[in-house]
Design a protein around this motif. Structure first.
Motif, PDB file in Angstrom:
ATOM      1  N   THR A 160       0.824  -1.204   0.000  1.00 14.17           N
ATOM      2  CA  THR A 160       0.000   0.000   0.000  1.00 14.17           C
ATOM      3  C   THR A 160       0.860   1.256   0.000  1.00 14.17           C
ATOM      4  O   THR A 160       1.696   1.441   0.884  1.00 14.17           O
ATOM      5  CB  THR A 160      -0.927   0.008   1.232  1.00 14.17           C
ATOM      6  OG1 THR A 160      -1.767  -1.156   1.193  1.00 14.17           O
ATOM      7  CG2 THR A 160      -1.813   1.250   1.243  1.00 14.17           C
ATOM      8  N   PHE A 161       0.680   2.082  -1.019  1.00 14.44           N
ATOM      9  CA  PHE A 161       1.437   3.329  -1.183  1.00 14.44           C
ATOM     10  C   PHE A 161       2.947   3.096  -1.297  1.00 14.44           C
ATOM     11  O   PHE A 161       3.741   3.970  -0.948  1.00 14.44           O
ATOM     12  CB  PHE A 161       1.155   4.307  -0.031  1.00 14.44           C
ATOM     13  CG  PHE A 161      -0.273   4.700   0.102  1.00 14.44           C
ATOM     14  CD1 PHE A 161      -1.022   5.041  -1.012  1.00 14.44           C
ATOM     15  CD2 PHE A 161      -0.890   4.710   1.336  1.00 14.44           C
ATOM     16  CE1 PHE A 161      -2.352   5.404  -0.893  1.00 14.44           C
ATOM     17  CE2 PHE A 161      -2.222   5.071   1.468  1.00 14.44           C
ATOM     18  CZ  PHE A 161      -2.959   5.417   0.352  1.00 14.44           C
ATOM     19  N   HIS A 162       3.361   1.918  -1.767  1.00  8.28           N
ATOM     20  CA  HIS A 162       4.791   1.653  -1.952  1.00  8.28           C
ATOM     21  C   HIS A 162       5.327   2.646  -2.988  1.00  8.28           C
ATOM     22  O   HIS A 162       4.888   2.646  -4.133  1.00  8.28           O
ATOM     23  CB  HIS A 162       4.991   0.221  -2.443  1.00  8.28           C
ATOM     24  CG  HIS A 162       6.393  -0.286  -2.286  1.00  8.28           C
ATOM     25  ND1 HIS A 162       7.491   0.373  -2.807  1.00  8.28           N
ATOM     26  CD2 HIS A 162       6.888  -1.385  -1.657  1.00  8.28           C
ATOM     27  CE1 HIS A 162       8.588  -0.307  -2.528  1.00  8.28           C
ATOM     28  NE2 HIS A 162       8.247  -1.375  -1.818  1.00  8.28           N
ATOM     29  N   PRO A 163       6.256   3.509  -2.620  1.00 10.80           N
ATOM     30  CA  PRO A 163       6.648   4.602  -3.528  1.00 10.80           C
ATOM     31  C   PRO A 163       7.303   4.129  -4.818  1.00 10.80           C
ATOM     32  O   PRO A 163       7.181   4.794  -5.852  1.00 10.80           O
ATOM     33  CB  PRO A 163       7.620   5.430  -2.679  1.00 10.80           C
ATOM     34  CG  PRO A 163       8.110   4.493  -1.629  1.00 10.80           C
ATOM     35  CD  PRO A 163       6.972   3.566  -1.341  1.00 10.80           C
ATOM     36  N   GLU A 164       7.995   2.996  -4.777  1.00 10.88           N
ATOM     37  CA  GLU A 164       8.655   2.507  -5.990  1.00 10.88           C
ATOM     38  C   GLU A 164       7.677   1.922  -6.996  1.00 10.88           C
ATOM     39  O   GLU A 164       7.961   1.911  -8.203  1.00 10.88           O
ATOM     40  CB  GLU A 164       9.681   1.419  -5.630  1.00 10.88           C
ATOM     41  CG  GLU A 164      11.050   1.929  -5.237  1.00 10.88           C
ATOM     42  CD  GLU A 164      12.055   0.801  -5.221  1.00 10.88           C
ATOM     43  OE1 GLU A 164      12.558   0.438  -6.308  1.00 10.88           O
ATOM     44  OE2 GLU A 164      12.339   0.278  -4.137  1.00 10.88           O
ATOM     45  N   PHE A 165       6.546   1.421  -6.497  1.00 10.61           N
ATOM     46  CA  PHE A 165       5.691   0.615  -7.353  1.00 10.61           C
ATOM     47  C   PHE A 165       4.304   1.224  -7.558  1.00 10.61           C
ATOM     48  O   PHE A 165       3.330   0.528  -7.794  1.00 10.61           O
ATOM     49  CB  PHE A 165       5.577  -0.801  -6.773  1.00 10.61           C
ATOM     50  CG  PHE A 165       6.913  -1.422  -6.464  1.00 10.61           C
ATOM     51  CD1 PHE A 165       7.973  -1.303  -7.353  1.00 10.61           C
ATOM     52  CD2 PHE A 165       7.122  -2.090  -5.268  1.00 10.61           C
ATOM     53  CE1 PHE A 165       9.216  -1.855  -7.068  1.00 10.61           C
ATOM     54  CE2 PHE A 165       8.353  -2.648  -4.970  1.00 10.61           C
ATOM     55  CZ  PHE A 165       9.404  -2.535  -5.868  1.00 10.61           C
ATOM     56  N   ALA A 166       4.222   2.547  -7.471  1.00 13.97           N
ATOM     57  CA  ALA A 166       2.951   3.235  -7.692  1.00 13.97           C
ATOM     58  C   ALA A 166       2.654   3.428  -9.181  1.00 13.97           C
ATOM     59  O   ALA A 166       1.500   3.632  -9.558  1.00 13.97           O
ATOM     60  CB  ALA A 166       2.954   4.583  -6.985  1.00 13.97           C
ATOM     61  N   PHE A 167       3.690   3.395 -10.029  1.00 12.99           N
ATOM     62  CA  PHE A 167       3.515   3.600 -11.473  1.00 12.99           C
ATOM     63  C   PHE A 167       4.301   2.531 -12.225  1.00 12.99           C
ATOM     64  O   PHE A 167       5.289   2.808 -12.894  1.00 12.99           O
ATOM     65  CB  PHE A 167       3.955   5.001 -11.878  1.00 12.99           C
ATOM     66  CG  PHE A 167       3.131   6.090 -11.242  1.00 12.99           C
ATOM     67  CD1 PHE A 167       1.882   6.425 -11.749  1.00 12.99           C
ATOM     68  CD2 PHE A 167       3.581   6.751 -10.122  1.00 12.99           C
ATOM     69  CE1 PHE A 167       1.115   7.414 -11.156  1.00 12.99           C
ATOM     70  CE2 PHE A 167       2.824   7.750  -9.517  1.00 12.99           C
ATOM     71  CZ  PHE A 167       1.584   8.079 -10.032  1.00 12.99           C
ATOM     72  N   LEU A 168       3.858   1.298 -12.081  1.00 10.36           N
ATOM     73  CA  LEU A 168       4.474   0.170 -12.770  1.00 10.36           C
ATOM     74  C   LEU A 168       4.135   0.211 -14.256  1.00 10.36           C
ATOM     75  O   LEU A 168       3.253   0.966 -14.677  1.00 10.36           O
ATOM     76  CB  LEU A 168       3.960  -1.135 -12.157  1.00 10.36           C
ATOM     77  CG  LEU A 168       4.389  -1.412 -10.713  1.00 10.36           C
ATOM     78  CD1 LEU A 168       3.558  -2.549 -10.123  1.00 10.36           C
ATOM     79  CD2 LEU A 168       5.875  -1.745 -10.633  1.00 10.36           C
ATOM     80  N   PRO A 169       4.811  -0.585 -15.087  1.00 13.66           N
ATOM     81  CA  PRO A 169       4.425  -0.639 -16.496  1.00 13.66           C
ATOM     82  C   PRO A 169       2.960  -1.032 -16.698  1.00 13.66           C
ATOM     83  O   PRO A 169       2.320  -0.599 -17.653  1.00 13.66           O
ATOM     84  CB  PRO A 169       5.367  -1.708 -17.072  1.00 13.66           C
ATOM     85  CG  PRO A 169       6.566  -1.664 -16.176  1.00 13.66           C
ATOM     86  CD  PRO A 169       6.036  -1.374 -14.807  1.00 13.66           C
ATOM     87  N   ARG A 170       2.430  -1.853 -15.778  1.00 17.13           N
ATOM     88  CA  ARG A 170       1.039  -2.306 -15.898  1.00 17.13           C
ATOM     89  C   ARG A 170       0.577  -2.779 -14.521  1.00 17.13           C
ATOM     90  O   ARG A 170       1.380  -2.907 -13.592  1.00 17.13           O
ATOM     91  CB  ARG A 170       0.946  -3.435 -16.940  1.00 17.13           C
ATOM     92  CG  ARG A 170      -0.451  -3.694 -17.492  1.00 17.13           C
ATOM     93  CD  ARG A 170      -0.931  -2.614 -18.432  1.00 17.13           C
ATOM     94  NE  ARG A 170      -2.190  -3.026 -19.073  1.00 17.13           N
ATOM     95  CZ  ARG A 170      -3.394  -2.825 -18.539  1.00 17.13           C
ATOM     96  NH1 ARG A 170      -3.506  -2.228 -17.372  1.00 17.13           N
ATOM     97  NH2 ARG A 170      -4.475  -3.233 -19.170  1.00 17.13           N
ATOM     98  N   LYS A 171      -0.709  -3.032 -14.376  1.00 18.10           N
ATOM     99  CA  LYS A 171      -1.246  -3.517 -13.106  1.00 18.10           C
ATOM    100  C   LYS A 171      -0.554  -4.815 -12.700  1.00 18.10           C
ATOM    101  O   LYS A 171      -0.052  -5.570 -13.538  1.00 18.10           O
ATOM    102  CB  LYS A 171      -2.747  -3.736 -13.224  1.00 18.10           C
ATOM    103  CG  LYS A 171      -3.170  -4.700 -14.330  1.00 18.10           C
ATOM    104  CD  LYS A 171      -4.677  -4.710 -14.495  1.00 18.10           C
ATOM    105  CE  LYS A 171      -5.087  -5.594 -15.678  1.00 18.10           C
ATOM    106  NZ  LYS A 171      -6.541  -5.583 -15.893  1.00 18.10           N
TER     107      LYS A 171
END
Length: 575
Positions: free
Chosen positions: A154-165
């Motif tokens: 939850t709200f992991h800063p590295e993984f908020a905008f991954l290439p896809r879900k």
């Protein structure tokens, strides 16, 4: 179940306030629609075919009765008195008003709920076995692992905008009821040769346009390294995943492109910088989370109950329901039950506000105030005393929650399809209704036995048609709705992708094709075989031949057929 602490509550309250401000600025014209889009998606708000759709998080499918009551209240006040449970164990509201969505999130926050990370290119809701904690075949309770993953993601800063879900599922039972092999990451709880609990890690599974079964990248991962290893997996994906083409952006494409050995090597190399660092999951931290899932105050009961046995003998309808809907429990004298959301004439997975209230009542009276949402879009009461089963059944039946079809052909997984979803190529719910009408004889369904049928309105595969014994996929041909059929898919430990049998069909043909496929099974089965067993023995060809046999006589593709097909797919929407 897990209860928020002050930090959890503060985070959700602040997110609601932030979102409220974003909506107010958009309505005032100071935040554009394009600027708002990624912000609303972070809070589960989509814009669908007819308007907004809000997806509400139900972490690993666990709900308190008080939370379900709140969902019933929200559906009455802000929607059309109905909610839809999804294959990710979440709930969708399909008719909220855009300007009222901040109020909905505020109401959710009051009962420790939210809509965070139910959309967008981030780590989505963690899913698991609907019988977690009570299943006799489980090694341990997987819910603490799910909760650890929820808090980490939850709200992991590295993984908020991954290439896809990105989707993760956890299983700890002998039989995989969470379909972990069809997820971006699937985690199976295992025991090492030294007797220590750890995890087997599958990566690169997924359905959609390119269905793939996940591959093992680590046979055994010590529990303490769970989070650091997943950090490494996601870093490799974040670094190399395609961002130029959304159709090739899932981790399954990357794993296939690199090869599983090279992908695993890169993960191990990345992990070497993270291992034994701040994300190490200590026993003390795991135990802190696990205490939230301590067993409830079970009574000391005999394994068998005389009143239950008497009702089984005297009431045929009750006995039929028990056979399909009552499941074994690890504690003597108790059972888990599945309440069906697949009554004839109802969209699979839909539940009314009245039914929500009824389920909440049942949970409070008979199941320690808790319930679970299943991957198959039903509801489970996990801790019911056997002596109470007859009473529960009578109440459930009064509320259209006791259709005795669990695991049968009409227990369909079905996405909302083109009636609601802007991405869909075709409608799904009317097809489900037509199949239900075709197979409306329970005795016949019982004779057919276990067979899964899933329906998706487009290649995104929200209905998980790929892993059904019989799958139905809506496709668009020259602005007309057609349906492609797959056969031979399977969930569980031997998760398999179904095979396309050939060209697609008009809507009006689909129930007849399903009947043809079932007839092959009935004619060719041996006494002990399920549908999937007969398919494995015979192969796809007999099913394919029967599906297309006499097609010209049955439904020749002319304008009259098209009109009739349109009638089939519109009558439910217009009801």
């Amino acid at each position: 179940m897990y209860r928020y602490d002050s930090i959890d509550q503060q985070i959700i309250n602040e997110r609601v306030a932030q979102y409220r401000g974003q909506i107010e600025r958009n309505l005032a014209g100071t935040l554009s629609t394009d600027e708002l889009r990624p912000l609303r998606l972070q809070n589960g708000l989509y814009i669908q075919r007819h308007g907004p759709m809000l997806r509400i998080a139900i972490p690993y499918g666990m709900l308190a009765a008080t939370q379900l009551r709140k969902l019933a209240e929200i559906s009455r006040r802000y929607d059309r008195s109905v909610g839809h449970f999804t294959t990710r164990q979440n709930m969708q509201l399909n008719w909220p008003k855009f300007e009222e969505t901040p109020e909905i999130l505020g109401e959710l926050a009051s009962v420790e709920m939210h809509a965070v990370q139910t959309s967008g290119n981030c780590i989505r809701n963690i899913t698991s076995d609907q019988f977690a904690g009570v299943a006799p075949d489980e090694l341990t309770d997987p819910r603490p692992y799910c909760e650890v993953l929820r808090q980490w993601s939850t709200f992991h800063p590295e993984f908020a905008f991954l290439p896809r879900k990105f989707k993760i599922a956890v299983n700890a039972a002998a039989e995989d009821r969470a379909v972990i092999r069809a997820h971006d990451v699937g985690l199976e709880v295992v025991i090492s040769e030294a007797g220590e609990i750890g995890l087997k890690v599958f990566v690169g599974g997924g359905l959609g346009r390119t269905p793939v079964i996940g591959k093992v990248v680590r046979e055994y991962l010590p529990r303490r390294h769970l989070l650091s290893y997943l950090d490494a997996v996601l870093r490799v994906y974040n670094r190399h995943g395609r961002r130029d083409n959304m159709y090739k952006a899932r981790i399954k494409i990357l794993v296939n492109a690199l090869g599983v050995e090279e992908f695993a090597r890169q993960v191990e190399e990345e992990w070497s910088h993270l291992k034994d660092g701040p994300t190490t999951l200590t026993d003390a931290e795991f135990d802190r989370i696990a205490r939230h899932f301590s067993p409830p105050g079970y009574d000391n009961l005999p394994e068998e109950d005389l009143s239950f046995a008497a009702h089984l003998k005297d009431d045929k309808a009750f006995a039929s329901w028990v056979k399909r809907s009552v499941h074994a429990h690890k504690v003597p004298g108790y059972a888990a039950i599945t309440l069906s959301l697949k009554a004839p004439g109802v969209a699979p997975g839909d539940i009314t506000d009245v039914q929500m209230e009824a389920v909440a009542d049942l949970a409070e009276r008979f199941s320690f105030g808790e319930l679970r949402i299943t991957h198959e879009q039903n509801v489970v009461l996990s801790d019911v005393r056997k002596r109470d089963l007859y009473e529960v059944w009578k109440i459930a039946r009064t509320n259209a929650l006791a259709t005795p079809n669990i695991g049968l052909l009409t227990d369909m997984i079905c996405c909302p399809g083109g009636d609601l979803c802007a991405l869909a190529n075709a409608r799904s719910v009317p097809i489900a209704d037509a199949v239900n009408k075709k197979f409306d004889d329970l005795d016949y369904l019982y004779d057919i036995g276990d067979v899964s049928l899933n329906i998706s309105g487009c290649m995104n595969s929200c209905g998980h048609h790929h892993v059904a014994n019989i799958g139905i996929l809506g496709v668009d041909k020259n602005n007309e709705e057609w349906y492609q059929i797959t056969v031979g898919g399977q969930q569980g430990n031997t998760t398999t992708i179904g095979k396309v049998i050939g060209p697609s069909f008009y809507a009006v043909e689909v129930p007849l094709v399903i009947e043809a496929l079932i007839n092959v099974y009935i004619e060719q089965r041996t006494p002990e075989e399920r549908f999937i067993d007969t398919f494995h023995r015979l192969g796809v060809e007999p099913f394919k031949l029967r599906a297309y046999a006499g097609r010209d006589k049955r439904r020749s593709p002319n304008s009259a057929t098209k009109t009739e097909a349109n009638d089939v797919t519109t009558k439910v929407a217009n009801a």
